[in-house]
Design a protein around this motif. Structure first.
Motif, mmCIF file in Angstrom:
data_model
loop_
_atom_site.group_PDB
_atom_site.id
_atom_site.type_symbol
_atom_site.label_atom_id
_atom_site.label_comp_id
_atom_site.label_asym_id
_atom_site.label_seq_id
_atom_site.Cartn_x
_atom_site.Cartn_y
_atom_site.Cartn_z
ATOM 1 N N GLN A 31 0.818 -1.218 0.000
ATOM 2 C CA GLN A 31 0.000 0.000 0.000
ATOM 3 C C GLN A 31 0.850 1.266 0.000
ATOM 4 O O GLN A 31 0.360 2.359 -0.275
ATOM 5 C CB GLN A 31 -0.919 -0.002 1.223
ATOM 6 C CG GLN A 31 -1.881 -1.169 1.246
ATOM 7 C CD GLN A 31 -2.771 -1.208 0.016
ATOM 8 O OE1 GLN A 31 -3.561 -0.284 -0.228
ATOM 9 N NE2 GLN A 31 -2.649 -2.261 -0.789
ATOM 10 N N GLU A 32 2.129 1.096 0.297
ATOM 11 C CA GLU A 32 3.086 2.207 0.256
ATOM 12 C C GLU A 32 4.314 1.758 -0.539
ATOM 13 O O GLU A 32 4.665 0.570 -0.546
ATOM 14 C CB GLU A 32 3.521 2.611 1.674
ATOM 15 C CG GLU A 32 2.416 3.181 2.534
ATOM 16 C CD GLU A 32 1.906 4.525 2.014
ATOM 17 O OE1 GLU A 32 2.695 5.236 1.349
ATOM 18 O OE2 GLU A 32 0.728 4.848 2.273
ATOM 19 N N PRO A 33 4.983 2.691 -1.223
ATOM 20 C CA PRO A 33 6.189 2.321 -1.984
ATOM 21 C C PRO A 33 7.281 1.785 -1.068
ATOM 22 O O PRO A 33 7.385 2.180 0.102
ATOM 23 C CB PRO A 33 6.623 3.652 -2.610
ATOM 24 C CG PRO A 33 5.391 4.501 -2.617
ATOM 25 C CD PRO A 33 4.634 4.112 -1.380
ATOM 26 N N VAL A 34 8.074 0.862 -1.588
ATOM 27 C CA VAL A 34 9.172 0.249 -0.832
ATOM 28 C C VAL A 34 10.488 0.730 -1.422
ATOM 29 O O VAL A 34 10.747 0.543 -2.620
ATOM 30 C CB VAL A 34 9.098 -1.294 -0.902
ATOM 31 C CG1 VAL A 34 10.280 -1.917 -0.165
ATOM 32 C CG2 VAL A 34 7.767 -1.779 -0.331
ATOM 33 N N LYS A 35 11.321 1.344 -0.599
ATOM 34 C CA LYS A 35 12.595 1.890 -1.087
ATOM 35 C C LYS A 35 13.714 0.872 -0.914
ATOM 36 O O LYS A 35 13.824 0.224 0.126
ATOM 37 C CB LYS A 35 12.957 3.171 -0.347
ATOM 38 C CG LYS A 35 14.146 3.913 -0.964
ATOM 39 C CD LYS A 35 14.427 5.207 -0.229
ATOM 40 C CE LYS A 35 15.464 6.044 -0.961
ATOM 41 N NZ LYS A 35 16.694 5.311 -1.305
#
Length: 259
Positions: A204-208
């Motif tokens: 649900q959120e970008p993964v760096k």
């Protein structure tokens, strides 16, 4: 009836002629070229897995005849006495001797079935557990990744976006598909986010990570499918043999007194 010495000698030569011919491929400028030279080359070819038929043997016979012609010419020109020749011969001698040493060590220290089995058990233990069939979309900026997540939530197809926007050339062309792999196959940030997802879920959120920003989706999860021991035993034995040889070389270097 009386026979002269000349007649007896001629008879003896005639009787031994077939034997002599069998020992030599040819006589080049008065020098015999032994059949053994052909056999040596034939053995090398056979060892590589190629069949040695009559056509190949004919080629090998011509090869050894040519070699003899060229060697005779080199001797005539005194090349064997040159420093360059002597240097190359010394290097060749070293190479052959070292190769023979390594071959002897491997022959005396084969990989046993028990050793191969123990190595397989370690491999199985390290690779047991879950495998993930995941997809990802890789972009350079966080805002891009957030926009992609929003588009997918609104109905855009993950695969289509991956093909158009993913910076990973390997998976991007396949809709982001990374195939089956264990979590440990990926960088830490990626694997930690992936293992939290159930089948069909997307981050649900970008993964760096060090590569950029990822949007990850898990398509399926299964228990690791490991090959049978007998299936990969040859590869295991080969790798272990190479390691034994490397350890042997390292040990010799460490024991040597080099000043």
């Amino acid at each position: 009836m009386k026979f002269s010495m000349t007649a007896l000698t001629a008879a003896a030569l005639i009787a031994t002629a077939p034997w002599a011919a069998a020992q030599n491929v040819a006589i080049v400028n008065g020098k015999a070229v032994p059949t053994a030279r052909v056999e040596i080359l034939a053995q090398q070819i056979a060892a590589s897995g190629r069949p040695v038929d009559e056509a190949v043997r004919a080629q090998l016979k011509e090869e050894v005849v040519l070699r003899e012609i060229f060697m005779q010419e080199a001797q005539k020109r005194g090349i064997a006495a040159s420093e360059e020749y002597k240097t190359q011969m010394e290097l060749a001698r070293q190479t052959i001797l070292i190769r023979a040493l390594f071959a002897e060590h491997q022959k005396q220290n084969p990989v046993t079935d028990a050793e191969a089995r123990a190595e397989y058990d370690k491999f199985a233990a390290a690779n047991a557990g879950k495998e993930f069939r995941a997809r990802h979309i890789l972009v350079e900026k966080e805002d891009e990744a957030k926009a992609i997540i929003a588009s997918i939530k609104k109905g855009a197809k993950f695969e289509d976006i991956a093909k158009k926007q993913s910076k990973d050339p390997g998976s991007g062309a396949n809709g982001g598909d990374l195939d089956w792999a264990a979590a440990g196959s990926y960088v830490t940030e990626f694997s930690e986010a992936m293992v939290k997802l159930d089948k069909g879920q997307m981050t649900q959120e970008p993964v760096k990570s060090q590569f950029g920003w990822h949007v990850i989706r898990v398509d399926d999860v299964r228990q690791a499918q490991l090959p049978d021991f007998e299936e990969i035993k040859p590869q295991i034995a080969q790798q272990m043999q190479q390691q034994k040889l490397a350890d042997f070389q390292k040990n010799l270097r460490e024991k040597a007194k080099v000043q």
